[in-house]
Design a protein around this motif. Structure first.
Motif, PDB file in Angstrom:
ATOM      1  N   TYR A  16       0.826  -1.202   0.000  1.00 35.37           N
ATOM      2  CA  TYR A  16       0.000   0.000   0.000  1.00 35.37           C
ATOM      3  C   TYR A  16       0.867   1.261   0.000  1.00 35.37           C
ATOM      4  O   TYR A  16       1.981   1.288   0.537  1.00 35.37           O
ATOM      5  CB  TYR A  16      -0.920   0.030   1.227  1.00 35.37           C
ATOM      6  CG  TYR A  16      -2.233  -0.660   0.981  1.00 35.37           C
ATOM      7  CD1 TYR A  16      -3.373   0.059   0.655  1.00 35.37           C
ATOM      8  CD2 TYR A  16      -2.317  -2.051   1.035  1.00 35.37           C
ATOM      9  CE1 TYR A  16      -4.574  -0.579   0.396  1.00 35.37           C
ATOM     10  CE2 TYR A  16      -3.518  -2.700   0.785  1.00 35.37           C
ATOM     11  CZ  TYR A  16      -4.644  -1.953   0.470  1.00 35.37           C
ATOM     12  OH  TYR A  16      -5.834  -2.591   0.203  1.00 35.37           O
ATOM     13  N   GLY A  17       0.325   2.301  -0.622  1.00 34.87           N
ATOM     14  CA  GLY A  17       0.935   3.618  -0.601  1.00 34.87           C
ATOM     15  C   GLY A  17      -0.168   4.654  -0.570  1.00 34.87           C
ATOM     16  O   GLY A  17      -1.351   4.310  -0.439  1.00 34.87           O
ATOM     17  N   ARG A  60       7.739   9.332  -4.814  1.00 35.27           N
ATOM     18  CA  ARG A  60       7.533   8.102  -4.052  1.00 35.27           C
ATOM     19  C   ARG A  60       8.826   7.305  -4.109  1.00 35.27           C
ATOM     20  O   ARG A  60       9.482   7.275  -5.140  1.00 35.27           O
ATOM     21  CB  ARG A  60       6.383   7.269  -4.637  1.00 35.27           C
ATOM     22  CG  ARG A  60       5.034   7.991  -4.639  1.00 35.27           C
ATOM     23  CD  ARG A  60       3.978   7.205  -5.413  1.00 35.27           C
ATOM     24  NE  ARG A  60       2.725   7.924  -5.490  1.00 35.27           N
ATOM     25  CZ  ARG A  60       1.582   7.520  -4.926  1.00 35.27           C
ATOM     26  NH1 ARG A  60       1.543   6.370  -4.265  1.00 35.27           N
ATOM     27  NH2 ARG A  60       0.485   8.240  -5.043  1.00 35.27           N
ATOM     28  N   ILE A  98      -0.708  -0.545  -4.369  1.00 34.12           N
ATOM     29  CA  ILE A  98       0.234  -0.198  -5.446  1.00 34.12           C
ATOM     30  C   ILE A  98       0.087  -1.247  -6.534  1.00 34.12           C
ATOM     31  O   ILE A  98       0.324  -2.440  -6.291  1.00 34.12           O
ATOM     32  CB  ILE A  98       1.672  -0.167  -4.904  1.00 34.12           C
ATOM     33  CG1 ILE A  98       1.806   0.945  -3.850  1.00 34.12           C
ATOM     34  CG2 ILE A  98       2.681   0.040  -6.040  1.00 34.12           C
ATOM     35  CD1 ILE A  98       3.141   0.967  -3.136  1.00 34.12           C
ATOM     36  N   ILE A 117       4.547  -2.678  -8.014  1.00 27.38           N
ATOM     37  CA  ILE A 117       5.691  -2.247  -7.216  1.00 27.38           C
ATOM     38  C   ILE A 117       6.974  -2.270  -8.036  1.00 27.38           C
ATOM     39  O   ILE A 117       7.938  -1.573  -7.745  1.00 27.38           O
ATOM     40  CB  ILE A 117       5.847  -3.131  -5.948  1.00 27.38           C
ATOM     41  CG1 ILE A 117       6.807  -2.505  -4.929  1.00 27.38           C
ATOM     42  CG2 ILE A 117       6.279  -4.538  -6.314  1.00 27.38           C
ATOM     43  CD1 ILE A 117       6.301  -1.262  -4.279  1.00 27.38           C
ATOM     44  N   TYR A 137       8.938   0.834  -9.204  1.00 19.06           N
ATOM     45  CA  TYR A 137       9.851   1.557  -8.314  1.00 19.06           C
ATOM     46  C   TYR A 137      11.304   1.160  -8.548  1.00 19.06           C
ATOM     47  O   TYR A 137      12.200   1.750  -7.979  1.00 19.06           O
ATOM     48  CB  TYR A 137       9.483   1.297  -6.858  1.00 19.06           C
ATOM     49  CG  TYR A 137       8.233   2.016  -6.402  1.00 19.06           C
ATOM     50  CD1 TYR A 137       8.317   3.185  -5.644  1.00 19.06           C
ATOM     51  CD2 TYR A 137       6.977   1.526  -6.713  1.00 19.06           C
ATOM     52  CE1 TYR A 137       7.178   3.833  -5.216  1.00 19.06           C
ATOM     53  CE2 TYR A 137       5.827   2.172  -6.294  1.00 19.06           C
ATOM     54  CZ  TYR A 137       5.941   3.333  -5.550  1.00 19.06           C
ATOM     55  OH  TYR A 137       4.801   3.965  -5.141  1.00 19.06           O
TER      56      TYR A 137
END
Length: 222
Positions: A42-43, A52, A215, A218, A221
């Motif tokens: 989660y974000g 982020r 999210i 992921i 990222y």
């Protein structure tokens, strides 16, 4: 630093505190551990349009990924709470909602995770980026140990007077969170319908306008 949580009863890895206000280099943070997690991360939801960044995952005694953090906003350094130019950040902690179970090697019992686990991880996370005013560098470890004990006690008493209730959207659904403020920032914790607990901490950004969402990838990222 690896510490055994009195709330969860397990060793959990904490984000190393930066010395002398230096950041932990982003190059050390990889997406690999996040990809091993059997649960969703989660974000903040899409209403947040700022930076982020990955932080660190934590594992149980059997090596399974159990929690991890995603940062939003300015990457924080260790700060004096009296500093006027604080960074504005919020960190979201995702904790797998696991029942009590046997370790993979069969040698012990892993304690269940709970909303208190998320509250403790968020509370300690905030402390790692806090440096009390007028405190000598050599005394910070003692201060951090004392404050960590306080964070444990608070996380184990979510019904206590230190906490209030705050409703925030999670995947678009209003969800109750336990919320508290201190001179160092704010901490909150709650559960989701996706089988995980969510904690968060921050300062310089109001918690009241935040929302959380899964999210979707992921891997972006990396």
């Amino acid at each position: 630093m690896e510490t055994t949580s009195q709330t969860t009863g397990r060793a959990v890895a904490q984000e190393p505190a930066a010395e002398s206000g230096q950041h932990v280099p982003s190059a050390r943070r990889t997406v690999d551990g996040y990809l091993l997690a059997p649960f969703p991360w989660y974000g903040l939801d899409e209403a947040f349009t700022g930076p982020r960044w990955l932080m660190q995952v934590g594992t149980a005694a059997d090596g399974a990924v159990e929690h991890g953090s995603i940062g939003h906003g300015d990457e924080p350094s260790v700060r004096n709470e009296a500093t006027e130019d604080r960074e504005k950040f919020a960190v979201v902690v995702t904790v797998a909602a696991n029942p009590s179970r046997r370790s993979a090697d069969g040698t012990g019992l892993l304690e269940a995770t709970s909303v208190s686990s998320a509250a403790w991880l968020a509370g300690v996370g905030l402390l790692t980026f806090t440096w009390p005013g007028q405190m000598d560098h050599t005394l910070r470890d003692d201060w951090l140990e004392q404050q960590t004990e306080t964070a444990w006690a608070l996380a184990d008493d979510l019904a206590g007077s230190a906490w209030s209730t705050l409703s925030l959207p999670v995947d678009g659904v209003p969800t109750p969170f336990h919320y508290r403020e201190s001179e160092f920032g704010w901490v909150l914790a709650g559960s989701t319908q996706a089988g995980v607990h969510v904690g968060a901490y921050g300062r310089g950004m109001s918690a009241y306008g935040l929302g959380f969402a899964v999210i979707k990838d992921i891997g972006e990222y990396a």
